[in-house]
Design a protein around this motif. Structure first.
Motif, PDB file in Angstrom:
ATOM      1  N   VAL A 176      16.368  59.252  36.872  1.00 56.44           N
ATOM      2  CA  VAL A 176      15.350  59.542  37.899  1.00 56.44           C
ATOM      3  C   VAL A 176      15.804  60.727  38.763  1.00 56.44           C
ATOM      4  O   VAL A 176      15.010  61.619  39.079  1.00 56.44           O
ATOM      5  N   LEU A 177      17.097  60.743  39.121  1.00 57.00           N
ATOM      6  CA  LEU A 177      17.632  61.857  39.918  1.00 57.00           C
ATOM      7  C   LEU A 177      17.462  63.181  39.171  1.00 57.00           C
ATOM      8  O   LEU A 177      17.039  64.185  39.751  1.00 57.00           O
ATOM      9  N   HIS A 223      13.905  64.522  39.333  1.00 56.89           N
ATOM     10  CA  HIS A 223      13.636  65.137  40.648  1.00 56.89           C
ATOM     11  C   HIS A 223      14.294  66.520  40.748  1.00 56.89           C
ATOM     12  O   HIS A 223      13.695  67.469  41.258  1.00 56.89           O
ATOM     13  N   LYS A 257      12.456  69.274  38.956  1.00 58.78           N
ATOM     14  CA  LYS A 257      11.248  69.734  39.671  1.00 58.78           C
ATOM     15  C   LYS A 257      11.583  70.410  40.990  1.00 58.78           C
ATOM     16  O   LYS A 257      10.690  70.857  41.720  1.00 58.78           O
ATOM     17  N   ASN A 260      12.757  68.820  43.566  1.00 57.61           N
ATOM     18  CA  ASN A 260      12.501  67.858  44.662  1.00 57.61           C
ATOM     19  C   ASN A 260      13.807  67.182  45.082  1.00 57.61           C
ATOM     20  O   ASN A 260      13.999  65.988  44.845  1.00 57.61           O
ATOM     21  N   PRO A 309      13.431  63.943  47.994  1.00 57.18           N
ATOM     22  CA  PRO A 309      13.000  62.631  47.459  1.00 57.18           C
ATOM     23  C   PRO A 309      13.967  62.081  46.410  1.00 57.18           C
ATOM     24  O   PRO A 309      14.196  60.879  46.337  1.00 57.18           O
ATOM     25  N   GLY A 310      14.545  62.993  45.624  1.00 57.79           N
ATOM     26  CA  GLY A 310      15.515  62.584  44.594  1.00 57.79           C
ATOM     27  C   GLY A 310      16.729  61.911  45.206  1.00 57.79           C
ATOM     28  O   GLY A 310      17.185  60.871  44.718  1.00 57.79           O
ATOM     29  N   ASN A 365      15.898  58.398  46.769  1.00 56.80           N
ATOM     30  CA  ASN A 365      15.810  57.383  45.712  1.00 56.80           C
ATOM     31  C   ASN A 365      17.198  57.031  45.180  1.00 56.80           C
ATOM     32  O   ASN A 365      17.524  55.867  44.953  1.00 56.80           O
ATOM     33  N   GLU A 399      15.567  68.659  54.885  1.00 58.48           N
ATOM     34  CA  GLU A 399      16.421  68.388  53.725  1.00 58.48           C
ATOM     35  C   GLU A 399      17.880  68.225  54.131  1.00 58.48           C
ATOM     36  O   GLU A 399      18.630  67.478  53.508  1.00 58.48           O
TER      37      GLU A 399
END
Length: 320
Positions: A68-69, A72, A75, A77, A80-81, A84, A165
């Protein structure tokens, strides 16, 4: 200010790129372990589910979190990465806690389970593993955790503090460092247990109890004991722990059972001790330490200046 921001952005882009590249490599390695070991072993039923769980722990969950990381990161991101990813960080601590038992169970299965032994050997010959055994592959997540710490710190250092960020990165760095300390504590505790056990086995008989909860091993070495009366210097092995100092001498070399062991001569409690350097402030002259206890003063000598300085620092720290 613009130049500084441009420099930050260049460094940040390089770090983000390297993080993603190494994440792909890490995921690839985990995928091989899961595909060629976990999935096939589950399908074949070579190992009981409980044994399989003990050996591989939360490896599948760690793979999912990193996957999942990486999505992210691809992309761009990062925020959000990271949010999560932080939710899964505890898995690394649990994985570290289980690793000793995992290796123990693995060794046991290799010894007892013939079909697993053959399967393991065959899978390890696959070119993907480059000659590495399963034992070498199990610590991969903990090696990656160490890398995360450096990558996230670098990203933080090259992110402007007035961005949203930055806050997410700062939180991630804090969380990764906390889990890293947890993992390090687990390894230090294990290493300390091994040292206590080693010293216990070195000492003749069971009278001196080295294996005590909360005790930490610090150092050991040969020092000369200076007698209070004009006798000869006595060479003794000293073991320093967080609460005691043990003095021991070699057993007789011709003794049938204990020729390679040490006989405990004395155990000194450090909470009643004060340490002073008698001399030893000049190089190459060695030195003398005075250890004062309520009913005894111990004079320890070495001809090595560095050694006496190191012992002095260690003793002072232990007494404190």
């Amino acid at each position: 200010v613009e130049d500084q921001r441009a420099r930050w952005e260049r460094k940040r882009s390089r770090t983000a790129k390297e993080l993603l590249e190494t994440e792909h490599k890490y995921l690839e390695q985990l995928d091989w372990v899961l595909t060629y070991f976990v999935t096939i072993l589950k399908a074949k039923g070579t190992l009981k589910p409980a044994v399989l769980e003990t050996i591989f722990g939360p490896l599948e969950s760690l793979y999912s979190a990193s996957h999942v990381l990486s999505l992210h990161l691809e992309k761009g991101n990062l925020g959000p990465g990271l949010e999560n990813f932080c939710q899964s960080l505890d898995l690394y601590g649990h994985y570290a806690e289980n690793l000793e038992q995992a290796n123990k169970t693995l060794k046991e299965q290799v010894r007892k389970n013939k079909s697993f032994r053959k399967f393991k050997k065959l899978q390890e010959t696959r070119p993907q593993f480059q000659g590495r055994e399963l034992e070498d592959l199990l610590p991969l997540p903990l090696q990656r955790l160490h890398q995360y710490k450096h990558f996230f710190r670098d990203l933080l250092e090259n992110t402007s503090p007035d961005t949203a960020e930055y806050q997410k990165l700062a939180k991630t760095v804090k969380s990764v460092c906390e889990v890293s300390h947890w993992v390090q504590y687990i390894f230090d505790k294990k290493e300390n247990s091994l040292q206590l056990l080693r010293v216990q086995k070195l000492l003749k008989g069971q009278k001196t109890q080295v294996l005590t909860p909360g005790r930490r091993y610090i150092r050991e070495g040969w020092l000369l004991v200076v007698p209070s009366k004009g006798e000869e210097l006595k060479r003794r092995m000293f073991f320093l722990f967080s609460d005691i100092l043990i003095a021991a001498k070699p057993c007789h070399p011709l003794h049938l059972l204990n020729s390679n062991k040490l006989a405990c001569q004395a155990v000194y409690l450090l909470h009643q001790c004060s340490v002073d350097k008698v001399f030893g402030h000049t190089w190459s002259q060695g030195g003398l330490l005075s250890l004062s206890f309520p009913h005894k003063t111990l004079l320890l000598m070495s001809s090595n200046q560095q050694e006496i300085n190191d012992w002095y620092k260690s003793l002072i720290a232990a007494v404190r």
